[in-house]
Design a protein around this motif. Structure first.
Motif, PDB file in Angstrom:
ATOM      1  N   ARG A 113       0.862  -1.189   0.000  1.00 44.05           N
ATOM      2  CA  ARG A 113       0.000   0.000   0.000  1.00 44.05           C
ATOM      3  C   ARG A 113       0.891   1.230   0.000  1.00 44.05           C
ATOM      4  O   ARG A 113       1.815   1.333   0.808  1.00 44.05           O
ATOM      5  CB  ARG A 113      -0.901  -0.015   1.233  1.00 44.05           C
ATOM      6  CG  ARG A 113      -1.824   1.173   1.276  1.00 44.05           C
ATOM      7  CD  ARG A 113      -2.983   0.937   2.215  1.00 44.05           C
ATOM      8  NE  ARG A 113      -3.655   2.192   2.467  1.00 44.05           N
ATOM      9  CZ  ARG A 113      -4.368   2.448   3.535  1.00 44.05           C
ATOM     10  NH1 ARG A 113      -4.519   1.529   4.462  1.00 44.05           N
ATOM     11  NH2 ARG A 113      -4.944   3.601   3.695  1.00 44.05           N
ATOM     12  N   THR A 114       0.630   2.159  -0.890  1.00 43.52           N
ATOM     13  CA  THR A 114       1.470   3.340  -1.032  1.00 43.52           C
ATOM     14  C   THR A 114       0.729   4.582  -0.543  1.00 43.52           C
ATOM     15  O   THR A 114      -0.437   4.802  -0.886  1.00 43.52           O
ATOM     16  CB  THR A 114       1.887   3.517  -2.512  1.00 43.52           C
ATOM     17  OG1 THR A 114       2.606   2.354  -2.916  1.00 43.52           O
ATOM     18  CG2 THR A 114       2.772   4.733  -2.688  1.00 43.52           C
ATOM     19  N   LEU A 115       1.426   5.372   0.275  1.00 51.18           N
ATOM     20  CA  LEU A 115       0.900   6.643   0.773  1.00 51.18           C
ATOM     21  C   LEU A 115       1.937   7.730   0.521  1.00 51.18           C
ATOM     22  O   LEU A 115       3.138   7.461   0.474  1.00 51.18           O
ATOM     23  CB  LEU A 115       0.621   6.562   2.280  1.00 51.18           C
ATOM     24  CG  LEU A 115      -0.425   5.549   2.752  1.00 51.18           C
ATOM     25  CD1 LEU A 115      -0.432   5.466   4.262  1.00 51.18           C
ATOM     26  CD2 LEU A 115      -1.808   5.941   2.233  1.00 51.18           C
ATOM     27  N   THR A 116       1.474   8.963   0.397  1.00 45.79           N
ATOM     28  CA  THR A 116       2.366  10.100   0.248  1.00 45.79           C
ATOM     29  C   THR A 116       2.233  10.984   1.476  1.00 45.79           C
ATOM     30  O   THR A 116       1.121  11.360   1.857  1.00 45.79           O
ATOM     31  CB  THR A 116       2.019  10.909  -1.015  1.00 45.79           C
ATOM     32  OG1 THR A 116       2.116  10.049  -2.149  1.00 45.79           O
ATOM     33  CG2 THR A 116       2.968  12.087  -1.193  1.00 45.79           C
ATOM     34  N   CYS A 117       3.357  11.310   2.101  1.00 47.39           N
ATOM     35  CA  CYS A 117       3.348  12.151   3.295  1.00 47.39           C
ATOM     36  C   CYS A 117       2.961  13.573   2.907  1.00 47.39           C
ATOM     37  O   CYS A 117       3.580  14.176   2.016  1.00 47.39           O
ATOM     38  CB  CYS A 117       4.736  12.139   3.949  1.00 47.39           C
ATOM     39  SG  CYS A 117       4.852  13.210   5.402  1.00 47.39           S
ATOM     40  N   SER A 118       1.951  14.108   3.574  1.00 46.39           N
ATOM     41  CA  SER A 118       1.475  15.452   3.249  1.00 46.39           C
ATOM     42  C   SER A 118       2.480  16.533   3.657  1.00 46.39           C
ATOM     43  O   SER A 118       2.437  17.637   3.144  1.00 46.39           O
ATOM     44  CB  SER A 118       0.129  15.715   3.934  1.00 46.39           C
ATOM     45  OG  SER A 118       0.289  15.694   5.345  1.00 46.39           O
ATOM     46  N   ASN A 119       3.398  16.205   4.550  1.00 45.70           N
ATOM     47  CA  ASN A 119       4.377  17.189   5.030  1.00 45.70           C
ATOM     48  C   ASN A 119       5.631  17.226   4.158  1.00 45.70           C
ATOM     49  O   ASN A 119       6.151  18.296   3.858  1.00 45.70           O
ATOM     50  CB  ASN A 119       4.750  16.888   6.481  1.00 45.70           C
ATOM     51  CG  ASN A 119       5.673  17.915   7.074  1.00 45.70           C
ATOM     52  OD1 ASN A 119       5.513  19.114   6.856  1.00 45.70           O
ATOM     53  ND2 ASN A 119       6.665  17.466   7.816  1.00 45.70           N
ATOM     54  N   THR A 120       6.121  16.075   3.759  1.00 41.97           N
ATOM     55  CA  THR A 120       7.400  16.006   3.040  1.00 41.97           C
ATOM     56  C   THR A 120       7.251  15.624   1.570  1.00 41.97           C
ATOM     57  O   THR A 120       8.223  15.686   0.823  1.00 41.97           O
ATOM     58  CB  THR A 120       8.317  14.957   3.692  1.00 41.97           C
ATOM     59  OG1 THR A 120       7.696  13.671   3.555  1.00 41.97           O
ATOM     60  CG2 THR A 120       8.575  15.271   5.155  1.00 41.97           C
ATOM     61  N   SER A 121       6.066  15.188   1.165  1.00 38.05           N
ATOM     62  CA  SER A 121       5.789  14.673  -0.180  1.00 38.05           C
ATOM     63  C   SER A 121       6.556  13.394  -0.503  1.00 38.05           C
ATOM     64  O   SER A 121       6.621  12.973  -1.653  1.00 38.05           O
ATOM     65  CB  SER A 121       6.070  15.735  -1.266  1.00 38.05           C
ATOM     66  OG  SER A 121       5.222  16.840  -1.063  1.00 38.05           O
ATOM     67  N   MET A 122       7.139  12.765   0.513  1.00 36.51           N
ATOM     68  CA  MET A 122       7.797  11.472   0.322  1.00 36.51           C
ATOM     69  C   MET A 122       6.722  10.414   0.061  1.00 36.51           C
ATOM     70  O   MET A 122       5.679  10.417   0.702  1.00 36.51           O
ATOM     71  CB  MET A 122       8.599  11.073   1.559  1.00 36.51           C
ATOM     72  CG  MET A 122       9.912  11.797   1.729  1.00 36.51           C
ATOM     73  SD  MET A 122      11.171  11.268   0.566  1.00 36.51           S
ATOM     74  CE  MET A 122      11.379   9.561   1.034  1.00 36.51           C
ATOM     75  N   ILE A 123       7.026   9.517  -0.857  1.00 40.87           N
ATOM     76  CA  ILE A 123       6.128   8.416  -1.184  1.00 40.87           C
ATOM     77  C   ILE A 123       6.645   7.180  -0.445  1.00 40.87           C
ATOM     78  O   ILE A 123       7.807   6.800  -0.602  1.00 40.87           O
ATOM     79  CB  ILE A 123       6.108   8.172  -2.700  1.00 40.87           C
ATOM     80  CG1 ILE A 123       5.591   9.423  -3.420  1.00 40.87           C
ATOM     81  CG2 ILE A 123       5.262   6.945  -3.043  1.00 40.87           C
ATOM     82  CD1 ILE A 123       5.886   9.450  -4.899  1.00 40.87           C
ATOM     83  N   VAL A 124       5.785   6.588   0.378  1.00 41.76           N
ATOM     84  CA  VAL A 124       6.184   5.413   1.150  1.00 41.76           C
ATOM     85  C   VAL A 124       5.293   4.240   0.747  1.00 41.76           C
ATOM     86  O   VAL A 124       4.072   4.340   0.787  1.00 41.76           O
ATOM     87  CB  VAL A 124       6.087   5.662   2.668  1.00 41.76           C
ATOM     88  CG1 VAL A 124       6.547   4.430   3.443  1.00 41.76           C
ATOM     89  CG2 VAL A 124       6.891   6.887   3.076  1.00 41.76           C
ATOM     90  N   THR A 125       5.928   3.152   0.357  1.00 42.15           N
ATOM     91  CA  THR A 125       5.201   1.934   0.026  1.00 42.15           C
ATOM     92  C   THR A 125       5.372   0.963   1.186  1.00 42.15           C
ATOM     93  O   THR A 125       6.483   0.548   1.503  1.00 42.15           O
ATOM     94  CB  THR A 125       5.728   1.307  -1.281  1.00 42.15           C
ATOM     95  OG1 THR A 125       5.534   2.249  -2.338  1.00 42.15           O
ATOM     96  CG2 THR A 125       4.977   0.017  -1.606  1.00 42.15           C
TER      97      THR A 125
END
Length: 125
Positions: free
Chosen positions: A99-111
């Motif tokens: 499941r992939t999410l994008t951090c709203s603070n850093t715009s980092m994409i974490v899977t």
């Protein structure tokens, strides 16, 4: 058991052994979610950050404190479970899917992945 689900209205479990909490079919995800629910009560500011879509640093791989050179990284499902608890959401994790999410603070994409090899030895960016 490949799909771990629990409604947010479920009472926290009590009286379980370490093995029951961490080595059962849910692989410790229910415990991580329960810890997240508890932390939301004790740290409302952290819960608000999670609700705003941030992926703050927690005790498991997956959180981000700043943007890195690489814009994407992997995290573990235990992080995702704790994050869902912090947000006051039902636990809903499929052990066979990423499941992939994008951090709203850093715009980092974490899977978030069940594949431990993907996040254990990541190159620091």
């Amino acid at each position: 058991m490949t799909h771990i689900q629990r409604p947010i209205t479920t009472e926290p479990r009590t009286g379980l052994s370490r093995e029951e909490l961490w080595d059962g079919p849910d692989k410790g995800l229910i415990k991580c979610w329960e810890v997240g629910r508890d932390r939301a009560q004790r740290f409302p500011e952290l819960a608000q950050r999670c609700l705003a879509g941030e992926l703050p640093v927690l005790g498991w791989k997956g959180g981000v404190s700043r943007s890195l050179k690489k814009s994407a990284k992997f995290g573990c499902l235990k992080y995702l479970a704790q994050w869902q608890g912090l947000r006051g959401e039902d636990l809903d994790i499929d052990l066979a899917e990423e499941r992939t999410l994008t951090c709203s603070n850093t715009s980092m994409i974490v899977t978030f992945t069940p594949d431990r090899a993907k996040y254990v030895n990541q190159e620091p960016a």
